[in-house]
Design an enzyme around this catalytic site. Sequence first.
Site, short mmCIF file in Angstrom:
data_model
loop_
_atom_site.label_atom_id
_atom_site.label_comp_id
_atom_site.label_asym_id
_atom_site.label_seq_id
_atom_site.Cartn_x
_atom_site.Cartn_y
_atom_site.Cartn_z
N HIS A 82 1.02 -0.97 0.55
CA HIS A 82 0.28 -0.16 0.28
C HIS A 82 0.70 0.92 -0.51
O HIS A 82 1.78 1.08 0.52
CB HIS A 82 -0.76 -0.48 1.37
CG HIS A 82 -1.75 0.84 1.51
ND1 HIS A 82 -2.85 0.60 1.05
CD2 HIS A 82 -2.36 2.08 1.58
CE1 HIS A 82 -3.93 1.82 0.92
NE2 HIS A 82 -3.54 2.82 1.29
N ASP A 161 -13.89 3.89 6.70
CA ASP A 161 -13.10 4.59 6.63
C ASP A 161 -13.60 5.07 5.20
O ASP A 161 -12.91 6.64 4.50
CB ASP A 161 -12.03 3.41 5.55
CG ASP A 161 -10.79 4.21 5.02
OD1 ASP A 161 -10.10 4.94 5.78
OD2 ASP A 161 -10.84 3.93 4.09
N ARG A 168 -13.07 13.50 5.78
CA ARG A 168 -11.96 14.12 5.72
C ARG A 168 -11.20 14.79 4.47
O ARG A 168 -11.27 15.93 4.74
CB ARG A 168 -11.18 13.34 6.15
CG ARG A 168 -11.22 12.43 7.22
CD ARG A 168 -10.34 11.58 7.94
NE ARG A 168 -8.71 11.13 7.65
CZ ARG A 168 -7.82 10.47 6.91
NH1 ARG A 168 -7.89 9.48 6.18
NH2 ARG A 168 -6.77 10.53 6.95
N SER A 183 -7.11 4.82 8.92
CA SER A 183 -7.91 4.48 7.62
C SER A 183 -6.49 3.48 6.69
O SER A 183 -7.49 2.29 5.92
CB SER A 183 -7.21 5.62 6.53
OG SER A 183 -7.84 5.58 5.68
N LYS A 187 -7.91 -0.82 5.88
CA LYS A 187 -8.39 -1.97 4.87
C LYS A 187 -7.04 -2.98 4.45
O LYS A 187 -7.57 -3.62 4.61
CB LYS A 187 -8.10 -0.71 3.86
CG LYS A 187 -9.08 0.27 3.91
CD LYS A 187 -8.74 1.27 2.62
CE LYS A 187 -8.07 2.41 2.83
NZ LYS A 187 -7.50 4.12 2.45
N1 URA Z 1 -4.03 6.51 2.00
C1 URA Z 1 -5.00 6.11 2.22
O1 URA Z 1 -5.92 5.00 2.73
N2 URA Z 1 -5.82 6.54 3.56
C2 URA Z 1 -5.78 7.99 4.29
O2 URA Z 1 -6.17 8.42 5.08
C3 URA Z 1 -4.09 8.60 3.86
C4 URA Z 1 -3.78 7.57 2.14
#
Ligand code: URA
Length: 425
Positions: A82, A161, A168, A183, A187
């Site tokens: 990620h 999220d 946000r 966040s 995931k």
């Molecule tokens: N990437 C994400 O998945 N969440 C965030 O809050 C910032 C970057």
Amino acid sequence: MRAVDIIQKKRDGLELTKEEIQWLIDGYVAGTVPDYQMSAFAMTIYFKGMTTREISDLTMTMVATGQQIDLSEISGIKVDKHSTGGVGDKVTLILVPLVASFGVPVAKMSGRGLGHTGGTIDKLESVKGFQVERSQEEFIKQVQDIGLSVIGQSDQLVKADKLLYALRDVTATVDTIPLIASSVMSKKIAAGADSILLDVTVGEGAFMKNIEDARRLAQTMVELGKAVGRRTVAVITDMSQPVGTSIGNRLEILEALEILQGKGREDVTHFICELAQIMLSLANVEKTIEEVREHVMNGSALEKFEAMIQAQGGDLEDLYRSSSAQYIVDVTADQSGFISELPAMEFGLFAMRLGAGRAVKSDKLDYETGIVFEKKVGEVVQSGEVVAKIYANQKISEEMLTEFKKNVRIDVERKKVSEIIEVIS
Ligand code: URA
């Protein structure tokens, strides 16, 4: 419990209990806590922060608001990756098939782009026919059959999220460590991989503007991963300039193909090989950088990429098609020297205005547009030499060209750049 009391407690700098965090998040997902209270809560976190324990409780509460993917039917150690966001970031397109070419399964869910940052899913969708929506069964079967799949994130995954990120995004509360860490990690944990590589970007085009904050975010996420039994490594990578040479969906696919054919820039190729080496090691496959590079040079990684494109309905002929942008405009240097800055955010926003990115979620993309840099930071340039090409489906006005040039900064001294700044494990 009352939302106002929880907001006030955090506003006053006190530590919240697990029950309070759970009550607020569950209420938000259920619709009993309204957006205005959730935005106030996000803003108190922005200013007051959270303890490690609070971040962990927030993350696990968020995981529980959606489906959790079970990848146990796929044999072997599953690795995931990620990035916290970047400009021109086509790393996944190369890294995933490269890792899969060593027999390490990669089942990856990726996101779409918003604002100055691009999204892997949008890039893949620029290939005619490519399907990013797959059922869980199809997703797992494809990884069992060919060793890799990259799909869009399921709507059922971490519902908190989805809601919270949208909120946000419009309340200036994205760039805060507790909310980014929860966040990202909610995931990753819900997506089910055994091991996780986190690419924490730092610099002008990233959420983390300085190395100290990037390090804190990386450490927080590594700890969250380890606490739930996932082997997690974070690399802090430079996002002061765009990754590689291109920004824009079709253009980035073409650059990824160039790299996978062993014809890409040496710095990006090396950087991705280093990331692959770490990802492989997370799956207990130890390879030297030369062995990893060999899978780029001998076409093994490209073969995997093409197999994935085909398995998900993509047209192989279209994959190699050049951009059909109507206008290709050369941008030349106004002076001689060394390129000293190519601010990623500015160029990400410029590409967005060409249609390569979205200002708001509902915007439709123009896959063909974007920017290709001929020079990167640290490289020598002569006055009048082409620095970049703009691919557009609209006429580029003098004003836009001037703005573009203003951001190509040239100096008399050579600046040194390194892609991977630090590894945190
Ligand atoms: N990437 C994400 O998945 N969440 C965030 O809050 C910032 C970057």
